[in-house]
Design a protein around this motif. Structure first.
Motif, PDB file in Angstrom:
ATOM      1  N   ALA A 149       0.612  -1.045  -0.183  1.00 18.03           N
ATOM      2  CA  ALA A 149      -0.035   0.218   0.373  1.00 18.03           C
ATOM      3  C   ALA A 149       1.087   1.575   0.067  1.00 18.03           C
ATOM      4  O   ALA A 149       0.144   2.441   0.256  1.00 18.03           O
ATOM      5  N   GLY A 150       2.435   1.078   0.376  1.00 17.41           N
ATOM      6  CA  GLY A 150       3.339   1.913  -0.159  1.00 17.41           C
ATOM      7  C   GLY A 150       3.538   2.531   1.521  1.00 17.41           C
ATOM      8  O   GLY A 150       4.071   3.956   1.553  1.00 17.41           O
ATOM      9  N   ASN A 151       3.004   1.934   2.432  1.00 18.74           N
ATOM     10  CA  ASN A 151       3.423   2.229   4.005  1.00 18.74           C
ATOM     11  C   ASN A 151       5.276   2.057   3.944  1.00 18.74           C
ATOM     12  O   ASN A 151       5.021   0.930   3.945  1.00 18.74           O
ATOM     13  N   ILE A 152       5.128   2.698   4.631  1.00 16.13           N
ATOM     14  CA  ILE A 152       6.687   2.483   5.250  1.00 16.13           C
ATOM     15  C   ILE A 152       6.310   1.109   6.332  1.00 16.13           C
ATOM     16  O   ILE A 152       6.282   1.403   7.513  1.00 16.13           O
ATOM     17  N   VAL A 153       7.221   0.268   6.414  1.00 13.70           N
ATOM     18  CA  VAL A 153       7.505  -0.628   7.208  1.00 13.70           C
ATOM     19  C   VAL A 153       8.412  -0.970   7.983  1.00 13.70           C
ATOM     20  O   VAL A 153       8.437  -1.663   9.570  1.00 13.70           O
ATOM     21  N   PHE A 154       9.724  -0.653   7.121  1.00 13.43           N
ATOM     22  CA  PHE A 154      10.652  -1.004   8.119  1.00 13.43           C
ATOM     23  C   PHE A 154      11.892   0.700   7.755  1.00 13.43           C
ATOM     24  O   PHE A 154      11.615   1.084   6.480  1.00 13.43           O
ATOM     25  N   ASP A 155      12.099   1.037   8.866  1.00  6.25           N
ATOM     26  CA  ASP A 155      13.312   2.741   8.332  1.00  6.25           C
ATOM     27  C   ASP A 155      14.254   2.413   9.128  1.00  6.25           C
ATOM     28  O   ASP A 155      14.088   2.865   9.955  1.00  6.25           O
ATOM     29  N   THR A 156      15.528   2.573   8.539  1.00  3.50           N
ATOM     30  CA  THR A 156      16.722   2.536   9.673  1.00  3.50           C
ATOM     31  C   THR A 156      18.367   3.204   9.051  1.00  3.50           C
ATOM     32  O   THR A 156      18.073   3.266   7.486  1.00  3.50           O
TER      33      THR A 156
END
Length: 815
Positions: free
Chosen positions: A523-530
């Motif tokens: 859906a284009g949502n961020i699930v991992f950001d580091t």
């Protein structure tokens, strides 16, 4: 059958022209009665040249009776020129050369290289370079009849067999050539130099050349195939050296000004100015170029500024110094790539209006050449680079529209390096044979910084990162290199020579920086950001070697063979570029292998020039690109990894003949030359651990690469026609792009697939009135629609269409 036809053709004319003609033979000695080997001898009326053997002897075969002028050139000796009359079957000449007190200046005088037409071959010792036993070509730019304003590679390199040329823009701003299965991207698999020093971004970490000198400023282009690894660097492709003018282009002139103005299709406007001088103990050459245009697709305007200054002085009779400064700046809008369907429907279209590319390239060099004696000389060369490259735009899948409200992606590279290369050459006698040894050392220190992140959402060339970054990377890539090399010519008898060589390399490359890793759901949502921080260091030392053999069967036939090891380190600066179309294996290993050549070449009476050879290139741990699918987004991308061992074999041949001189008249002002350039190549992946690669074709290797053409000239007029055919080739190691029945399959992102075969024709003419000269021509005469590359990133991604039919007209004024 074609091979046997070549052999019959060569030896038939060798016999046919031997009747009713004479032979000029002789010897060259010093005033102290010592035989002088390697003396260049030039027969001006026939434009023929040769060299004395180790006994100082020479000969010209099958020369028509008449009056001739012969010139003798040798390092450290006065030039001698005399006139002779040949009216008998054998004319014996004995010449003595006097040692010159101004020895270095005599070295600058050069006799003609061996060849017919536009391409010649290097002498066995060319300056402080040993080329004995190596496959090499020298392109004489003064003889080329081509579109020089756009650096038209298809015409300029037409006589060099096996080269695969990428056409990324119609203006010729960047050169992309490869050969023998090597990626043509910015000529990165060649050791690319200008006047003998590096011009690429980083010789170790990022050997791509964003700068190409203007063809109008080049005197000649020297190519030595993979055997150049021992003297110039370990690359598989070999050496590509642009030799620029360093004095007036007209021999004997003390001062010269040249102005060239070219206009052409798609608003091409090219202005070139140069000044050359040679007076007393000073000489030099400077040029300035301004080129702009719109190219043939929308969103493809460009502007280029380039210039250079080269000034030299004889400090004494034995010492020469010179300094060189070069600058190029260009800004280009890039129309982006196309999908397969879009290309075949409308290749004129552009789907990217916000992509820009900016390059600022600054080079310097300082050289000192000293001659201790007529047989001993040394040259030390300091060089450096301060440059930047900025790419701005949308790297997303080309099958999707450019969302103009979204931020663009900005990738910047800063390159700073400095180095020194010193060469020492000694000629000496052992018994009756003259030998030569070349010793060299190189020290190099490079710094490369690569940044990637968000930029604004406009369509302007604003190369500035946004203050707040959500993704990207910032890396520094310092590198160091120390190398020592040696080559030696052992002459055994009058005809045979052995040239072994060795090179020691100590390489240290580092990567220090950080990058963001972001994973989205469907859906284009961020699930991992580091953010990850990395520091890598790679140190290696190794020795490579090689050997060349040369047998001079006659003045018309040389047989040569060469074996040389090669090595290519991975490019750290590519490791963390964030690109949805392209990912890189973090465990990449360096590539190793070798080049092997076996061939024969020669010139028959300045009427027939030939070089026919077979080659083998073994590439271990070859880095290639394969098709993968992202597990989260299911979007296909290219994955760069060590694919397999690759074995590349083939035959490269070039024959050029002046039919008018053969069948009509040897002394006429009229010339009718034709050439045939053919390369057959078989390139396969072998010993792969994955069945996806085994026995697959190596990418960027057309099975047949064919060029032929005609050149007609009469006094001041010249006309050239060229036909080029390049067979189909794959763009990845899995040979994606065809189904089991051989039909084309289109991949949505267009970064992988087949590059279909294509053919293209060019026509060029010139009329030279001395001070005034006119040139005009048509490139892509029949308006073929084709492409030569699929880009993973800039200037794409996707298919990059080649230029449609275009015209040019040049007027030159020289005083």
């Amino acid at each position: 059958m074609r091979f046997l036809t070549f052999i019959f053709f060569i030896f038939f004319f060798s016999i046919a022209f031997s009747q009713n003609k004479g032979r000029i033979a002789g010897s060259v000695k010093s005033t102290s009665n010592e035989a002088l080997p390697y003396c260049s001898i030039y027969l001006s009326e026939l434009n023929k040249s040769t060299q004395t053997n180790e006994k100082g002897e020479f000969s010209f075969e099958n020369v028509e009776y008449g009056n001739y002028t012969i010139s003798y050139f040798l390092l450290g000796y006065h030039k001698v020129q005399n006139k002779i009359e040949l009216n008998e079957s054998l004319k014996i000449i004995k010449v003595k050369l006097e040692v010159k007190s101004e020895q270095l200046k005599s070295f600058q005088l050069e006799g003609e290289k061996e060849g017919v037409g536009d391409v010649q071959r290097m002498r066995s010792i060319e300056g402080l370079t040993i080329s004995q036993g190596k496959k090499n070509e020298v392109i004489n730019l003064s003889e080329i009849n081509a579109n020089k304003a756009t650096n038209q590679g298809r015409q300029i390199y037409s006589r060099v067999p096996g080269l695969n040329i990428w056409e990324s823009d119609g203006a010729g701003i960047q050169l992309g050539i490869g050969g023998r299965g090597l990626n043509p991207s910015r000529t990165s698999n060649f050791n690319t130099r200008q006047n003998g020093y590096d011009i690429s971004a980083d010789a170790l970490g990022y050997p791509e050349s964003y700068y190409t000198p203007p063809t109008e400023a080049i005197k000649e282009i020297q190519l030595i195939r993979g055997a150049a690894s021992l003297q110039f660097g370990t690359q598989f492709g070999g050496l590509l050296n642009f030799v620029l003018h360093d004095e007036p282009t007209t021999s004997g002139k003390a001062f010269e000004v040249t102005a060239r103005q070219t206009i052409g299709s798609f608003d091409l406007n090219n202005t070139f100015l140069s000044v050359g001088f040679n007076s007393s103990n000073w000489k030099g050459y400077s040029y300035f170029q301004h080129k702009k245009g719109n190219d043939w697709r929308p969103n493809s305007n460009f502007e280029v500024f380039s210039g250079a200054v080269n000034v030299g002085k004889y400090l004494s009779e034995k010492t020469f110094v010179n300094i060189e400064l070069t600058k190029m700046y260009y800004l280009a809008r890039q129309p982006g790539g196309l999908t397969d369907k879009e290309f075949y429907t409308d290749p004129y279209q552009s789907k990217r209006g916000r992509n820009w590319f900016e390059v600022d390239w600054n080079l310097f060099a300082f050289n000192i050449t000293h001659e201790f004696s007529s047989k001993t000389k040394i040259k030390t060369q300091f060089f450096g680079l301060s440059a930047s490259r900025k790419a701005l735009g949308t790297l997303g899948n080309i099958s999707r529209p450019d969302r103009t409200y979204e931020n663009r992606n900005l990738i910047t590279g800063e390159f700073k390096n400095i180095g020194n290369e010193t060469r020492f050459l000694q000629l000496y006698d052992v018994g009756k044979n003259s030998w030569a040894i070349l010793l060299g050392a190189r020290i190099y220190k490079g710094y490369n910084r690569s940044r990637q992140g968000d930029a604004d959402s406009t369509d302007l060339p604003n190369f500035t990162f946004n203050e707040k970054q959500t993704q990207g990377s910032d890396y520094e890539f310092p590198s160091q290199n120390i190398a020592f090399f040696a080559e030696h010519i052992f002459r055994i008898g009058q005809k045979f020579s052995i040239t072994p060589g060795v090179r020691y390399e100590n390489i240290i490359t580092n990567a220090d920086g950080s990058y963001n890793d972001i994973v989205y759901d469907l859906a284009g949502n961020i699930v991992f950001d580091t953010t990850f921080f990395e520091e890598k260091t790679s140190k290696r030392s190794f020795v490579i070697g090689g050997i060349g053999l040369n047998f001079k069967a006659s003045n018309k036939l040389d047989i040569y063979t060469n074996f040389s090891q090669n090595y290519k380190s991975i490019n750290f600066s590519d490791m963390q570029i964030q690109n949805k179309n392209f990912k890189i294996d973090p465990n990449l290993r360096d590539e190793t292998g070798f080049n092997f050549d076996l061939g024969f070449r020669g010139v028959i009476q300045n009427k027939l020039n030939y070089d026919i050879s077979g080659f083998m290139l073994l590439y271990d741990n070859r880095i290639g690109e394969i098709d993968q699918v992202d597990e989260q987004t299911f979007i296909p991308y290219r994955y760069r990894t060590n694919v397999s061992k690759a074995l590349i074999r083939g035959v490269e041949s070039m024959v050029e003949v002046d039919l008018w001189k053969i069948f009509v008249s040897d002394s006429s002002d009229f010339s009718f030359r034709t050439f045939v350039n053919v390369a057959f190549t078989d390139a396969r992946y072998t010993e792969s651990q994955s069945s996806a690669f085994k026995d697959k074709n190596v990418e960027f290797v057309p099975a047949l690469n064919f060029k032929t053409g005609l050149n007609i000239s009469y006094k001041k007029f010249g006309l050239s026609y060229q036909y080029s055919f390049v067979d189909e080739q794959y763009s990845d190691a899995t040979n994606a792009g065809k189904d089991s029945e051989g039909y084309l399959v289109f991949v949505p992102n267009a970064i992988i697939g087949v590059i279909p075969s294509y053919h293209v024709m060019d026509l060029s003419g010139k009329y030279d009135l001395g001070q005034l000269k006119f040139e005009l021509g048509v490139n892509n005469l029949t308006n073929e629609v084709y492409f030569t590359r699929r880009a993973t990133g800039y200037p794409g991604p996707g298919i990059i269409p080649s230029a449609i039919r275009n015209f040019y007209f040049t007027i030159q004024f020289k005083i």
